[in-house]
Scaffold this motif. Sequence first.
Motif: not given
Length: 394
Positions: A92-112
Amino acid sequence: MIIQSLLDTDLYKFTMMQVVLHQYPAAQVEYRFRCRTPGVDLAPLVGRIREELDHLCSLRFADDELAYLRSLRFIDSDFVDFLGLFHLNAKYVTVKPSDDAAGEIEIIISGPWLHTIMFEVPLLAIVNELYFRSVHPDLSMDEGRARLRAKIALLRDTPGFGKVRIADYGTRRRFSRAWHEEALGIMASEWGTQLAGTSNVWFAMRKGLVPIGSMAHEYLQAFQSLGPRLRDSQTAALEAWAREYRGDLGIALSDVYGLDAFLRDFDMYFCKLFDGARHDSGDPFTWGDRVLAHYETNRVDPRTKTLVFSDGLTIPRVMELYRHFEGRCNLSFGVGTNLTNDVGPDALNIVIKMTRCNGQPVAKLSDSPGKSMCDDPEYIAYLRRVFDLPASHV
């Protein structure tokens, strides 16, 4: 590894999760991470965050932890039985470097919602601790101890403040788990009864402290999708809470749509039913004065109600608030980062917020600029119209 127990989180995650299990088990949600501190490079931590996430998802509730939860008066037996089977799932969790800003990260939690609600607090604690390990690997804690003891002495030794009660709200942005535990030990020893408890359930169990918490913003935000209609979403959330807890855990969060909208919805029924309200954005003195006046307008004695303050508090700020409201109502103070991450380096301002429920955007319209988080500006504009709020509420 950083997280050693699924209890190492805030109590309100359990109290909200029980409502979800009993009333909204099919709800689907999305959460997103944001670092509000500019210029912070988190991208090198992505691999280690994933490792910590995998470990988090390997944890299960131990028998003694389940027995502790079962001992809490507001936790139902069937919920504890469910937790005996529960575990977090990394799918349910995605963790990756941001595609939009250097140094930032994306953490997206999606599910029930039922199976994702427990990710937020431990993931924030993981990101925070990994960051400070990377930039301050050999930091002495002597400065942190000195600062903490100075705060304790200020409150304990200043005449007129002996009745002030402080609760630890610092799990998600703590410097480290080890420092959080040490700091709580120092507070319990030197503050005594002035330490009201902790939001952290694991430390409450291990140290014999009172676990403290009720609801968070995500709970009221979700009702923008779950409620009968958007304008009634705040009322629906409070009524669902009352159905679940029958008058227990009666502190209502007041700032999902701003104070004006809260007071419009918090009518005489809710004034009498709930024990009080919690402040988390905007000017706390104005907020408190208006809430107390609202109780009087609704023929409720404010001295029987509790105001909870929890927005970026320091000990001097607590003392100012206590001086202003003493004798007018019951008071409670939740102090977070200033107790668990004031050890020398500047603390990070990181959050994970619910952004969608059942496929539609949800948002908080904060009384403080910059605290709102939504990926749909049209929805924000729609919320403002529905709740008759000025454009400053974003």
